[in-house]
Enzyme design. Structure first.
Site, mmCIF file in Angstrom:
data_model
loop_
_atom_site.group_PDB
_atom_site.id
_atom_site.type_symbol
_atom_site.label_atom_id
_atom_site.label_comp_id
_atom_site.label_asym_id
_atom_site.label_seq_id
_atom_site.Cartn_x
_atom_site.Cartn_y
_atom_site.Cartn_z
ATOM 1 N N ARG A 1 2.288 -1.014 10.955
ATOM 2 C CA ARG A 1 2.388 -2.377 10.451
ATOM 3 C C ARG A 1 3.220 -2.414 9.173
ATOM 4 N NH1 ARG A 1 -2.285 -5.754 7.564
ATOM 5 N NH2 ARG A 1 -1.728 -7.758 8.434
ATOM 6 N N GLY B 1 -4.620 -14.093 12.107
ATOM 7 C CA GLY B 1 -5.646 -13.660 11.175
ATOM 8 C C GLY B 1 -6.574 -14.809 10.822
ATOM 9 N N TYR C 1 0.835 -1.200 0.000
ATOM 10 C CA TYR C 1 0.000 0.000 0.000
ATOM 11 C C TYR C 1 0.877 1.261 0.000
ATOM 12 C CZ TYR C 1 -3.775 -3.291 1.095
ATOM 13 O OH TYR C 1 -4.662 -4.331 1.060
HETATM 14 C C1 LIG Z 1 -9.434 -13.312 3.710
HETATM 15 C C2 LIG Z 1 -8.293 -12.402 4.067
HETATM 16 C C3 LIG Z 1 -8.239 -11.142 3.545
HETATM 17 C C4 LIG Z 1 -7.181 -10.290 3.854
HETATM 18 N N1 LIG Z 1 -7.161 -9.042 3.297
HETATM 19 C C5 LIG Z 1 -6.126 -8.229 3.558
HETATM 20 C C6 LIG Z 1 -6.094 -6.929 2.967
HETATM 21 O O1 LIG Z 1 -6.985 -6.526 2.227
HETATM 22 N N2 LIG Z 1 -5.022 -6.147 3.243
HETATM 23 C C7 LIG Z 1 -4.015 -6.566 4.066
HETATM 24 O O2 LIG Z 1 -3.081 -5.817 4.274
HETATM 25 N N3 LIG Z 1 -4.035 -7.776 4.664
HETATM 26 C C8 LIG Z 1 -5.055 -8.617 4.424
HETATM 27 N N4 LIG Z 1 -5.073 -9.870 5.009
HETATM 28 C C9 LIG Z 1 -3.959 -10.280 5.903
HETATM 29 C C10 LIG Z 1 -4.339 -10.088 7.380
HETATM 30 O O3 LIG Z 1 -4.465 -8.728 7.667
HETATM 31 C C11 LIG Z 1 -3.277 -10.664 8.361
HETATM 32 O O4 LIG Z 1 -2.053 -9.956 8.269
HETATM 33 C C12 LIG Z 1 -2.957 -12.110 8.105
HETATM 34 O O5 LIG Z 1 -4.154 -12.830 7.908
HETATM 35 C C13 LIG Z 1 -2.167 -12.677 9.274
HETATM 36 O O6 LIG Z 1 -1.655 -13.945 8.954
HETATM 37 P P1 LIG Z 1 -2.419 -15.310 9.313
HETATM 38 O O7 LIG Z 1 -3.717 -15.265 8.605
HETATM 39 O O8 LIG Z 1 -1.507 -16.373 8.733
HETATM 40 O O9 LIG Z 1 -2.561 -15.391 10.810
HETATM 41 C C14 LIG Z 1 -6.150 -10.734 4.714
HETATM 42 C C15 LIG Z 1 -6.209 -12.026 5.255
HETATM 43 C C16 LIG Z 1 -7.267 -12.867 4.928
HETATM 44 C C17 LIG Z 1 -7.284 -14.246 5.509
#
Ligand SMILES: Cc1cc2nc3c(=O)[nH]c(=O)nc-3n(C[C@H](O)[C@H](O)[C@H](O)COP(=O)(O)O)c2cc1C
Length: 253
Positions: free
Chosen positions: A105, A203, A57
């Site tokens: 972050r 997440g 971003y």
């Molecule tokens: C369905 C989904 C959508 C996500 N969308 C974004 C997003 O739009 N922008 C972003 O920076 N991170 C996004 N993430 C990452 C999460 O913010 C987070 O950092 C991540 O899920 C952490 O890792 P973990 O899922 O392995 O615990 C997304 C994660 C998932 C599972």
């Protein structure tokens, strides 16, 4: 393409307008926008805000010297110039809501949205760590994309991220270091015991386990999230996983 709502109000991937480089004046306005947003968040009752400088971003587009092709005081020819936008936003937000309400972050070495790898990435984040330690923000939150990509709860932390965290620890000693991306309870406990991080963030495990905290605390088994329902736009696969056992006490835990 970006995720959004089409003319019928349906969620889908939509074509976006062509990006253009902000003028120097517009960068200044954007800094101010973050300060106003932080103020609004606190006025609305939030404890604080997290600046999202990860995952390709806006902040990362300034930080990454292979993306940043500016020629003004935010240009990539000097590291301090690449960091300038991020630090100006932190300063502006700190001035409005206080540094202890501010976290940020990052996803160093990540390549989401075609972020190209570059040689002094570690130096960049170490310098950011020094600058942010001086500014006494509450925390730095790192998202390790390698763990996130492999699988939910893979327990994998990339060597690069691990080494960066070890080097940041002594210089960023007044604030918390948070790590996300493929974390497991065991890995999180190990990293915390080693002093590498203070907190682990989860997440995907929260998607399939609405009672994740209770499950981790009690050693109950975890449900696997269905990847194919991610980004679906509806409730299915997001809010319909059951808790481990039915019972108000467990959910309230
Ligand atoms: C369905 C989904 C959508 C996500 N969308 C974004 C997003 O739009 N922008 C972003 O920076 N991170 C996004 N993430 C990452 C999460 O913010 C987070 O950092 C991540 O899920 C952490 O890792 P973990 O899922 O392995 O615990 C997304 C994660 C998932 C599972």
């Amino acid at each position: 393409m970006a995720f959004g709502y089409d003319e019928q109000g349906q969620p889908s991937f939509l074509p976006v307008s062509s990006p253009y480089a902000l003028t120097t004046t517009e960068v200044g306005r954007t800094v101010e926008d973050f300060a106003i947003a932080a103020d609004n968040a606190v006025a609305a009752g939030f404890d604080g805000i997290e600046l999202h400088a990860a995952n390709g971003y806006l902040f990362e587009q300034f930080l990454n010297p292979l993306v940043n092709d500016r020629t003004d005081r935010y240009s990539a020819d000097l590291m301090q110039n690449r960091l300038r936008f991020t630090l100006e936003v932190v300063d502006a937000v700190n001035a409005r809501i206080g540094s202890q309400r501010v976290g940020i972050r990052f996803s160093p070495f990540g390549q989401i949205s075609d972020m190209p790898p570059y040689r002094d990435a570690e130096q960049t984040y170490l310098q950011l760590g020094r600058e942010l330690a001086d500014r006494r923000i509450a925390y730095m939150h790192f998202m390790d994309q390698s763990g996130f990509r492999v699988a939910s709860m893979s327990g994998r932390v990339s060597d690069e991220v691990h080494s960066l965290l070890r080097k940041l620890r002594p210089m960023f000693d007044q604030g918390a270091l948070i790590l996300a991306g493929g974390q497991t309870l065991a890995k999180a406990n190990e990293l915390i015991a080693l002093g590498t991080i203070d907190l682990a963030a989860f997440g995907q495990p929260f998607i399939a386990n609405p009672d994740l905290v209770a499950r981790l605390r009690n050693g109950w088994p975890l449900a696997e999230p269905e990847r194919k329902t991610y980004y679906g736009g509806g409730a299915e696969g997001y809010v319909d996983y059951p808790p481990y056992r039915n019972g108000r006490a467990l959910i309230a835990d």
